[in-house]
Scaffold this motif. Structure first.
Motif, mmCIF file in Angstrom:
data_model
loop_
_atom_site.group_PDB
_atom_site.id
_atom_site.type_symbol
_atom_site.label_atom_id
_atom_site.label_comp_id
_atom_site.label_asym_id
_atom_site.label_seq_id
_atom_site.Cartn_x
_atom_site.Cartn_y
_atom_site.Cartn_z
ATOM 1 N N SER A 1 0.809 -1.217 0.000
ATOM 2 C CA SER A 1 0.000 0.000 0.000
ATOM 3 C C SER A 1 0.844 1.271 0.000
ATOM 4 O O SER A 1 0.346 2.344 -0.348
ATOM 5 C CB SER A 1 -0.944 0.008 1.210
ATOM 6 N N ALA A 2 2.114 1.182 0.389
ATOM 7 C CA ALA A 2 2.970 2.364 0.443
ATOM 8 C C ALA A 2 3.557 2.732 -0.925
ATOM 9 O O ALA A 2 4.132 3.813 -1.080
ATOM 10 C CB ALA A 2 4.107 2.142 1.445
ATOM 11 N N LEU A 3 3.423 1.862 -1.922
ATOM 12 C CA LEU A 3 3.940 2.183 -3.250
ATOM 13 C C LEU A 3 3.192 3.392 -3.811
ATOM 14 O O LEU A 3 1.959 3.417 -3.809
ATOM 15 C CB LEU A 3 3.790 0.982 -4.188
ATOM 16 N N PRO A 4 3.911 4.400 -4.312
ATOM 17 C CA PRO A 4 3.256 5.655 -4.716
ATOM 18 C C PRO A 4 2.324 5.523 -5.920
ATOM 19 O O PRO A 4 1.424 6.351 -6.076
ATOM 20 C CB PRO A 4 4.443 6.583 -5.042
ATOM 21 N N THR B 1 -8.333 -9.443 7.298
ATOM 22 C CA THR B 1 -6.961 -8.988 7.526
ATOM 23 C C THR B 1 -6.850 -7.507 7.183
ATOM 24 O O THR B 1 -7.569 -7.001 6.327
ATOM 25 C CB THR B 1 -5.950 -9.794 6.694
ATOM 26 N N LYS B 2 -5.929 -6.829 7.846
ATOM 27 C CA LYS B 2 -5.834 -5.381 7.745
ATOM 28 C C LYS B 2 -4.731 -4.922 6.799
ATOM 29 O O LYS B 2 -4.360 -3.757 6.799
ATOM 30 C CB LYS B 2 -5.595 -4.778 9.143
ATOM 31 N N PHE B 3 -4.197 -5.813 5.992
ATOM 32 C CA PHE B 3 -3.094 -5.433 5.124
ATOM 33 C C PHE B 3 -3.308 -5.970 3.707
ATOM 34 O O PHE B 3 -4.144 -6.835 3.476
ATOM 35 C CB PHE B 3 -1.767 -5.953 5.673
ATOM 36 N N CYS B 4 -2.543 -5.407 2.768
ATOM 37 C CA CYS B 4 -2.529 -5.894 1.383
ATOM 38 C C CYS B 4 -1.064 -6.165 1.062
ATOM 39 O O CYS B 4 -0.274 -5.232 0.901
ATOM 40 C CB CYS B 4 -3.120 -4.850 0.441
ATOM 41 N N ILE B 5 -0.695 -7.433 1.004
ATOM 42 C CA ILE B 5 0.718 -7.807 0.965
ATOM 43 C C ILE B 5 1.018 -8.796 -0.164
ATOM 44 O O ILE B 5 0.129 -9.439 -0.710
ATOM 45 C CB ILE B 5 1.168 -8.426 2.302
ATOM 46 N N LEU B 6 2.303 -8.877 -0.485
ATOM 47 C CA LEU B 6 2.831 -9.872 -1.412
ATOM 48 C C LEU B 6 4.111 -10.448 -0.830
ATOM 49 O O LEU B 6 4.796 -9.798 -0.033
ATOM 50 C CB LEU B 6 3.167 -9.244 -2.766
ATOM 51 N N ARG B 7 4.448 -11.650 -1.245
ATOM 52 C CA ARG B 7 5.762 -12.198 -0.898
ATOM 53 C C ARG B 7 6.832 -11.294 -1.515
ATOM 54 O O ARG B 7 6.611 -10.683 -2.572
ATOM 55 C CB ARG B 7 5.865 -13.634 -1.398
ATOM 56 N N ASP B 8 7.974 -11.190 -0.880
ATOM 57 C CA ASP B 8 8.980 -10.207 -1.283
ATOM 58 C C ASP B 8 9.380 -10.313 -2.756
ATOM 59 O O ASP B 8 9.569 -9.296 -3.429
ATOM 60 C CB ASP B 8 10.209 -10.273 -0.374
ATOM 61 N N ILE B 9 9.470 -11.529 -3.299
ATOM 62 C CA ILE B 9 9.871 -11.687 -4.701
ATOM 63 C C ILE B 9 8.823 -11.103 -5.644
ATOM 64 O O ILE B 9 9.149 -10.507 -6.673
ATOM 65 C CB ILE B 9 10.155 -13.176 -5.029
ATOM 66 N N ALA B 10 7.550 -11.225 -5.283
ATOM 67 C CA ALA B 10 6.470 -10.651 -6.081
ATOM 68 C C ALA B 10 6.413 -9.139 -5.902
ATOM 69 O O ALA B 10 6.132 -8.389 -6.848
ATOM 70 C CB ALA B 10 5.138 -11.284 -5.707
ATOM 71 N N TYR B 11 6.679 -8.674 -4.680
ATOM 72 C CA TYR B 11 6.691 -7.243 -4.401
ATOM 73 C C TYR B 11 7.722 -6.526 -5.268
ATOM 74 O O TYR B 11 7.447 -5.448 -5.819
ATOM 75 C CB TYR B 11 6.992 -7.001 -2.923
ATOM 76 N N LYS B 12 8.906 -7.106 -5.409
ATOM 77 C CA LYS B 12 9.954 -6.472 -6.204
ATOM 78 C C LYS B 12 9.527 -6.337 -7.667
ATOM 79 O O LYS B 12 9.840 -5.341 -8.336
ATOM 80 C CB LYS B 12 11.255 -7.271 -6.082
ATOM 81 N N LEU C 1 6.362 -6.095 -8.670
ATOM 82 C CA LEU C 1 5.341 -5.044 -8.701
ATOM 83 C C LEU C 1 5.992 -3.667 -8.631
ATOM 84 O O LEU C 1 5.561 -2.727 -9.310
ATOM 85 C CB LEU C 1 4.359 -5.221 -7.549
ATOM 86 N N GLU C 2 7.035 -3.543 -7.841
ATOM 87 C CA GLU C 2 7.784 -2.290 -7.736
ATOM 88 C C GLU C 2 8.350 -1.900 -9.108
ATOM 89 O O GLU C 2 8.291 -0.725 -9.507
ATOM 90 C CB GLU C 2 8.902 -2.454 -6.714
ATOM 91 N N ALA C 3 8.867 -2.901 -9.844
ATOM 92 C CA ALA C 3 9.385 -2.645 -11.194
ATOM 93 C C ALA C 3 8.262 -2.224 -12.136
ATOM 94 O O ALA C 3 8.427 -1.318 -12.961
ATOM 95 C CB ALA C 3 10.084 -3.896 -11.727
ATOM 96 N N ALA C 4 7.101 -2.874 -12.012
ATOM 97 C CA ALA C 4 5.951 -2.519 -12.848
ATOM 98 C C ALA C 4 5.504 -1.084 -12.564
ATOM 99 O O ALA C 4 5.149 -0.335 -13.488
ATOM 100 C CB ALA C 4 4.800 -3.486 -12.599
#
Length: 203
Positions: A24-27, A49-60, A62-65
């Motif tokens: 959720s912190a991604l701009p 659940t109170k969060f929206c999360i991904l496993r770290d490998i998927a997060y990276k 998404l960050e690139a996307a």
């Protein structure tokens, strides 16, 4: 129920598991967590659940996307409908569709899915005015029109407009360049790795 027990369950709902990252912190991301609302195929809240999360490998990935989207379409954002999905939510989804033609769209809970591993994400794009791009169907619309594998035929028969098709291509090309794999039955669903690899590596 004792206070200690209540605090335990609250902690389980708010604590991010090890190896996962809050997206959720991604701009260039806005969260519309559908299973935490009544705006979903079941019409009721499934996920507490109170969060929206991904496993770290998927997060990276998404960050690139996000970086690609920001560079190519300034002001646009991803709108995320689902990421990591607790097994309890998967069971509720399955119970809702089992015995219907829609069962083929939902993974059997005992087998799990890449969502329950934190390796899949459901998303679309909103423009600089916060308006969702027209993709031809809504999220979780379990119809052939939602399937990427059918796009050429639906484009030819004008069931899918050129604009809707191009919007899907924008999303797909960005996600694939970032390392995601498109699910061929749902335009909104992307996976961080092949299912066989994921099942060998993760629970």
């Amino acid at each position: 129920m004792t206070l200690a027990r209540l605090l335990y369950f609250y902690a389980a709902l708010t604590a991010i598991p090890s190896g996962f990252v809050d997206i959720s912190a991604l701009p260039t991301v806005t969260i519309d967590k559908r299973y935490a609302t009544t705006n979903n195929c079941c019409g009721r809240i499934l996920d507490s659940t109170k969060f929206c999360i991904l496993r770290d490998i998927a997060y990276k990935k998404l960050e690139a996307a996000c970086s690609i989207l920001q560079k190519e379409h300034p002001g646009w954002k991803f709108i995320v409908f689902d990421a990591y999905r607790p097994l309890s939510v998967q069971k509720q989804l399955w119970d809702h569709v089992k015995g219907t033609p829609y069962a083929r769209y939902v993974a059997y809970p005992l087998n799990g899915s890449l969502h329950t591993m934190g390796l899949a994400i459901d998303l679309s794009i909103i423009d600089e005015d916060g308006k969702p791009l027209d993709m031809g169907t809504g999220f979780d619309e379990f119809t052939p029109l939602a399937a990427p594998r059918n796009e050429a035929e639906y484009l030819r028969t004008k069931k899918l407009s050129q604009e809707q098709y191009q919007n899907r291509l924008i999303l797909r090309r960005i996600m694939q360049r970032a390392g995601f794999i498109q699910l061929q039955s749902e335009w909104w669903h992307y996976e961080a790795m092949h299912q066989k690899t994921a099942r060998a590596r993760y629970k």
